[in-house]
Design an enzyme around this catalytic site. Structure first.
Site, PDB file in Angstrom:
ATOM      1  N   GLU A 197       0.865  -1.186   0.000  1.00 32.03           N
ATOM      2  CA  GLU A 197       0.000   0.000   0.000  1.00 32.03           C
ATOM      3  C   GLU A 197       0.895   1.227   0.000  1.00 32.03           C
ATOM      4  O   GLU A 197       2.018   1.171   0.516  1.00 32.03           O
ATOM      5  CB  GLU A 197      -0.867   0.038   1.271  1.00 32.03           C
ATOM      6  CG  GLU A 197      -1.872  -1.073   1.363  1.00 32.03           C
ATOM      7  CD  GLU A 197      -2.748  -0.970   2.616  1.00 32.03           C
ATOM      8  OE1 GLU A 197      -2.730   0.079   3.294  1.00 32.03           O
ATOM      9  OE2 GLU A 197      -3.428  -1.960   2.909  1.00 32.03           O
ATOM     10  N   LYS A 224       2.401   4.455   1.436  1.00 29.85           N
ATOM     11  CA  LYS A 224       2.551   4.956   2.811  1.00 29.85           C
ATOM     12  C   LYS A 224       2.416   6.477   2.760  1.00 29.85           C
ATOM     13  O   LYS A 224       3.322   7.170   2.312  1.00 29.85           O
ATOM     14  CB  LYS A 224       3.903   4.543   3.395  1.00 29.85           C
ATOM     15  CG  LYS A 224       4.053   4.954   4.851  1.00 29.85           C
ATOM     16  CD  LYS A 224       5.357   4.470   5.430  1.00 29.85           C
ATOM     17  CE  LYS A 224       5.432   4.654   6.933  1.00 29.85           C
ATOM     18  NZ  LYS A 224       5.177   5.985   7.409  1.00 29.85           N
ATOM     19  N   ARG A 243      -2.280   9.922  11.404  1.00 31.58           N
ATOM     20  CA  ARG A 243      -3.082   8.706  11.542  1.00 31.58           C
ATOM     21  C   ARG A 243      -4.305   8.988  12.404  1.00 31.58           C
ATOM     22  O   ARG A 243      -4.193   9.613  13.458  1.00 31.58           O
ATOM     23  CB  ARG A 243      -2.248   7.608  12.195  1.00 31.58           C
ATOM     24  CG  ARG A 243      -2.993   6.295  12.315  1.00 31.58           C
ATOM     25  CD  ARG A 243      -2.073   5.244  12.851  1.00 31.58           C
ATOM     26  NE  ARG A 243      -2.628   3.918  12.802  1.00 31.58           N
ATOM     27  CZ  ARG A 243      -1.875   2.822  12.833  1.00 31.58           C
ATOM     28  NH1 ARG A 243      -0.574   2.916  12.864  1.00 31.58           N
ATOM     29  NH2 ARG A 243      -2.432   1.632  12.821  1.00 31.58           N
ATOM     30  N   ARG A 254      -2.911   8.525  17.171  1.00 30.93           N
ATOM     31  CA  ARG A 254      -2.240   7.309  17.653  1.00 30.93           C
ATOM     32  C   ARG A 254      -1.780   7.460  19.089  1.00 30.93           C
ATOM     33  O   ARG A 254      -1.415   6.508  19.739  1.00 30.93           O
ATOM     34  CB  ARG A 254      -1.096   6.893  16.712  1.00 30.93           C
ATOM     35  CG  ARG A 254      -0.093   7.968  16.467  1.00 30.93           C
ATOM     36  CD  ARG A 254       0.820   7.572  15.347  1.00 30.93           C
ATOM     37  NE  ARG A 254       1.948   6.798  15.832  1.00 30.93           N
ATOM     38  CZ  ARG A 254       2.864   6.250  15.056  1.00 30.93           C
ATOM     39  NH1 ARG A 254       2.742   6.351  13.744  1.00 30.93           N
ATOM     40  NH2 ARG A 254       3.871   5.608  15.561  1.00 30.93           N
ATOM     41  N   GLU A 292      -5.201   7.519   7.143  1.00 31.47           N
ATOM     42  CA  GLU A 292      -4.232   8.609   7.265  1.00 31.47           C
ATOM     43  C   GLU A 292      -4.876   9.861   6.675  1.00 31.47           C
ATOM     44  O   GLU A 292      -5.333   9.839   5.526  1.00 31.47           O
ATOM     45  CB  GLU A 292      -2.974   8.210   6.479  1.00 31.47           C
ATOM     46  CG  GLU A 292      -1.782   9.084   6.699  1.00 31.47           C
ATOM     47  CD  GLU A 292      -0.947   8.679   7.928  1.00 31.47           C
ATOM     48  OE1 GLU A 292      -1.335   7.767   8.692  1.00 31.47           O
ATOM     49  OE2 GLU A 292       0.106   9.302   8.124  1.00 31.47           O
ATOM     50  N   PHE A 347      -7.256   2.561   5.641  1.00 38.07           N
ATOM     51  CA  PHE A 347      -6.488   1.329   5.381  1.00 38.07           C
ATOM     52  C   PHE A 347      -6.888   0.145   6.256  1.00 38.07           C
ATOM     53  O   PHE A 347      -6.402  -0.959   6.044  1.00 38.07           O
ATOM     54  CB  PHE A 347      -4.974   1.560   5.449  1.00 38.07           C
ATOM     55  CG  PHE A 347      -4.469   2.185   6.731  1.00 38.07           C
ATOM     56  CD1 PHE A 347      -4.350   1.446   7.884  1.00 38.07           C
ATOM     57  CD2 PHE A 347      -4.089   3.516   6.749  1.00 38.07           C
ATOM     58  CE1 PHE A 347      -3.864   2.018   9.049  1.00 38.07           C
ATOM     59  CE2 PHE A 347      -3.601   4.108   7.914  1.00 38.07           C
ATOM     60  CZ  PHE A 347      -3.495   3.353   9.072  1.00 38.07           C
ATOM     61  N   ARG A 359       4.323  -3.714  17.462  1.00 36.47           N
ATOM     62  CA  ARG A 359       5.062  -3.522  16.226  1.00 36.47           C
ATOM     63  C   ARG A 359       5.539  -4.900  15.791  1.00 36.47           C
ATOM     64  O   ARG A 359       6.151  -5.606  16.569  1.00 36.47           O
ATOM     65  CB  ARG A 359       6.275  -2.630  16.546  1.00 36.47           C
ATOM     66  CG  ARG A 359       6.945  -2.005  15.378  1.00 36.47           C
ATOM     67  CD  ARG A 359       8.149  -1.222  15.838  1.00 36.47           C
ATOM     68  NE  ARG A 359       7.850   0.069  16.432  1.00 36.47           N
ATOM     69  CZ  ARG A 359       7.511   1.150  15.743  1.00 36.47           C
ATOM     70  NH1 ARG A 359       7.427   1.094  14.444  1.00 36.47           N
ATOM     71  NH2 ARG A 359       7.273   2.284  16.361  1.00 36.47           N
ATOM     72  N   LYS A 398       7.398  -1.449   6.812  1.00 32.36           N
ATOM     73  CA  LYS A 398       7.458  -0.178   6.082  1.00 32.36           C
ATOM     74  C   LYS A 398       8.792  -0.055   5.349  1.00 32.36           C
ATOM     75  O   LYS A 398       9.812  -0.590   5.794  1.00 32.36           O
ATOM     76  CB  LYS A 398       7.251   0.999   7.031  1.00 32.36           C
ATOM     77  CG  LYS A 398       8.236   1.090   8.164  1.00 32.36           C
ATOM     78  CD  LYS A 398       7.843   2.186   9.151  1.00 32.36           C
ATOM     79  CE  LYS A 398       8.739   2.144  10.370  1.00 32.36           C
ATOM     80  NZ  LYS A 398       8.380   3.073  11.411  1.00 32.36           N
TER      81      LYS A 398
HETATM   82  P1  AMP Z   1       6.021   5.292  11.135  1.00 32.25           P
HETATM   83  O1  AMP Z   1       5.309   6.507  11.683  1.00 32.25           O
HETATM   84  O2  AMP Z   1       7.198   5.623  10.273  1.00 32.25           O
HETATM   85  O3  AMP Z   1       6.280   4.235  12.180  1.00 32.25           O
HETATM   86  O4  AMP Z   1       5.008   4.574  10.095  1.00 32.25           O
HETATM   87  C1  AMP Z   1       3.780   4.083  10.484  1.00 32.25           C
HETATM   88  C2  AMP Z   1       2.672   5.063  10.127  1.00 32.25           C
HETATM   89  O5  AMP Z   1       2.470   5.154   8.730  1.00 32.25           O
HETATM   90  C3  AMP Z   1       1.309   4.647  10.617  1.00 32.25           C
HETATM   91  O6  AMP Z   1       1.152   4.943  11.977  1.00 32.25           O
HETATM   92  C4  AMP Z   1       0.367   5.460   9.751  1.00 32.25           C
HETATM   93  O7  AMP Z   1       0.200   6.726  10.349  1.00 32.25           O
HETATM   94  C5  AMP Z   1       1.169   5.695   8.493  1.00 32.25           C
HETATM   95  N1  AMP Z   1       0.597   5.086   7.264  1.00 32.25           N
HETATM   96  C6  AMP Z   1       0.573   5.699   6.074  1.00 32.25           C
HETATM   97  N2  AMP Z   1       0.049   4.911   5.137  1.00 32.25           N
HETATM   98  C7  AMP Z   1      -0.287   3.743   5.721  1.00 32.25           C
HETATM   99  C8  AMP Z   1      -0.855   2.520   5.272  1.00 32.25           C
HETATM  100  N3  AMP Z   1      -1.181   2.328   3.989  1.00 32.25           N
HETATM  101  N4  AMP Z   1      -1.037   1.520   6.187  1.00 32.25           N
HETATM  102  C9  AMP Z   1      -0.690   1.695   7.473  1.00 32.25           C
HETATM  103  N5  AMP Z   1      -0.140   2.842   7.955  1.00 32.25           N
HETATM  104  C10 AMP Z   1       0.063   3.857   7.100  1.00 32.25           C
END
Ligand code: AMP
Length: 596
Positions: free
Chosen positions: A249, A251, A256, A274, A304, A344, A426, A432
């Protein structure tokens, strides 16, 4: 129960830094009090009357509390303020002055736990023109009947200064030990992760046993702890880890949101960040659209929120959507900054908990749950772009497409039968991969402030540098990762003391491992985004201590603040110890020429 019994428990907890000892103290206490008292105790231990996601706070200003202390102790207000300036803690001031007063007067009723709950509830509900005066008098009434120790905790509770050191992890250990066994801990943890309400879980366990806890389900209105993603260093590695076939998907780089939607009489829509903050008033347009367009009765979905140009359909940078987090001028921000939510996940629908269903099922249901909206200028609800990927070539192509569409990268999601929604953890069911990983500099880190050093020269009278920590979910502890003194502009240097004040504490926080000693300690609360040149073994920093090398931790070299305060993240959602280890290894490989 008398409030004094609880004050004594708080005092004992504060005096130890051993998690085992804290667990024993709490377990013994839980065994001896009523289930509903356990529930309230859990909230009080962090200075609240409700779980974190209920936006009601006692929030009395220090000066108001000092006034109550002066009136009860018969001291002049200058004297009380003087002591406060020296200690910085109204709790300590109350303890000292009430102790002196007690030597002189012996007439007071013992303060019951119930009285304290009622008194604090009245403080919370006081409203109107003379609300400040009412609050002050209500506190004074309780202080009049309290012992010095009780006074300490009353004043800390009302000013949001409770720091007893025992966190959620310890409370769960204690509950397991008091009412179940160690092996039952995962059930207790799951119940907490899907309700975010430790008080509810504790009361349920104490009154109905483990079976009752296992019966706890996701419910609309109670936020669910969000599922988080792991990261890997390359797309082929991700493909291999997910068995050669998975969903990719986009990102998106936005905010969020977990939306709780209930239609009909008594219906509502609530949007949580979050960090479990209520963001409903920041995205009223999104809330209304979700309520209007949901086909069923009730649902919990995640997406998001991204700033969006409705005319061209292009995504706007993250900075634009942050205007929607402002406290003031929201109406104008809603008008000026169009936002779209890219959904999502679906965690719940019409009475059915989906968190234990596989990802493909949840996604399929999600996509059929909302109507399109043709009546507005643009449809505020969309779904994250997505494809099933089964080769490295397709993976690369999808990633390139995501970057071209101005996304941060991709989220790979497992298609296996056990790809449940892992609330609060996690893991490798979601992985990611961001654009930054392909560049020479490592990705940014989200670290929490645990200390500050007074500045010198141009920064005299302010904080000049901060001690930053990351989180280790395996141990539930924080470890330091760097001393940060670069990237602060004048406005941030001025704002820093105010931002950090409410987290200030007298000694090293109980949940922190640190060798470096700053001038001021803070309990983990504020999260900042930091970049670094690289990561090295460190004799002084404690994160991932002993993981890469026996007697060393890991430290960030040349850390720099990016200017982004991550107020959407809790300290526990910071970069983790294992992510930092992963970065270290990634960098070793790059230095050895193993990564293109
Ligand atoms: P990070 O903040 O780098 O840990 O990445 C995780 C965050 O990516 C999640 O908490 C969401 O806010 C965001 N996110 C963006 N697109 C997506 C997606 N397609 N699926 C899940 N999370 C997403």
């Amino acid at each position: 129960m008398q409030f004094g019994d609880l004050a004594e428990v708080f005092d004992r907890l504060e005096k130890t830094s051993s998690r085992l000892e804290m667990t024993d103290i709490l377990a013994e206490f839980f065994r001896n009090v009523k289930p509903e008292e356990i529930r309230k105790t859990i909230y009080l231990s962090v200075g609240r009357l409700h779980p974190d996601f209920v936006p009601l706070e006692l929030g009395m200003a220090d000066k108001l509390v000092l006034k109550a202390i002066a009136s009860v102790s018969g001291r002049r207000s200058e004297e009380v303020e003087d002591l406060w300036t020296k200690t910085g803690d109204p709790g300590e001031v109350a303890e000292m002055l009430i102790a002196k007063k007690k030597q002189m007067t012996l007439f007071s009723e013992p303060l019951s736990f119930q009285n304290v709950i009622e008194g604090l509830t009245a403080i919370e509900n006081a409203s109107g023109k003379d609300s400040q005066d009412k609050k002050m008098k209500l506190l004074a009434r309780m202080l009049h009947d309290s012992s010095p120790l009780e006074a300490r905790y009353l004043c800390r509770i009302v000013t949001g200064r409770m720091r007893v050191g025992a966190g959620t992890m310890t409370a769960m250990d204690a509950l397991a030990s008091a009412f179940a066994s160690k092996e039952d801990r995962p059930d207790i943890e799951r119940a907490f992760n899907i309700t975010c309400d430790m008080g509810l879980v504790a009361e349920t366990l104490a009154s109905g046993g483990l079976d009752a806890v296992k019966g706890i389900e996701v419910s609309v209105g109670n936020p669910v702890k969000v599922m988080l993603a792991e990261r890997l260093r390359s797309l082929p590695e991700i493909m291999e880890r997910l068995g050669g076939k998975c969903a990719f998907e986009y990102k998106y780089d936005g905010i969020r949101v977990q939306a709780h939607i209930k239609k009909g009489p008594g219906g509502f829509v609530k949007l949580f960040s979050r960090r479990l903050e209520d963001l409903t008033s920041n995205f009223p347009d999104i809330g209304e659209a979700l309520l209007r367009q949901l086909k069923g009765r009730e649902a919990i979905v995640e997406g998001e929120c991204v700033a969006y140009d409705p005319d061209t359909g292009t995504l706007q940078p993250f900075q634009n959507v942050t205007h929607r987090r402002k406290k003031h001028g929201m109406e104008k921000a809603v008008e000026d900054i169009p936002v779209r939510i890219f959904l999502f996940d679906m965690l719940y629908c019409n009475g059915e908990d989906y968190t234990l269903k596989p990802y493909s099922f949840r996604r399929m249901r999600l996509e059929s749950s909302f109507k399109d909206d043709d009546s507005e200028r643009y449809d505020r609800i969309g779904y994250t772009s997505r494809a099933i990927i089964d080769s490295d070539e397709k993976a690369q192509k999808f990633f390139d497409g995501a970057i071209a569409a101005r996304c941060e990268g991709i989220m790979a999601k497992s298609l296996s039968e056990d790809s449940v929604y892992r609330a609060g953890s996690r893991g490798f069911l979601w992985i990611k991969y961001k654009k930054d990983y392909t560049q020479a500099l490592v990705d940014s880190f989200d670290l929490t402030v645990v200390g500050a050093f007074y500045g010198m020269g141009k920064r005299a009278g302010k904080y000049g540098a901060l001690l930053m920590a990351a989180y280790d979910p395996d141990t539930g502890r924080f470890g330091t990762a760097c001393k940060l003194g670069t990237g602060f502009d004048d406005a941030f240097l001025d704002a820093m003391p105010g931002l950090l004040e409410k987290y200030r504490c007298e000694t090293k926080p109980a949940s922190l491992d640190a060798e470096m000693v700053p001038d001021v300690w803070f309990i983990p609360g504020v999260v900042l985004e930091v970049t670094a040149a690289d990561i090295s073994l460190s004799p002084i920093h404690t994160i991932a201590y002993g993981t890469v090398k026996e007697d060393a931790g890991l430290g960030l070299r040349f850390p720099r603040f990016t200017g982004r305060v991550r107020d959407d993240k809790t300290p526990e959602q910071c970069t983790t110890a294992s992510e930092i280890v992963e970065f270290y290894r990634m960098q070793e490989d790059r230095d050895n020429g193993d990564v293109e």
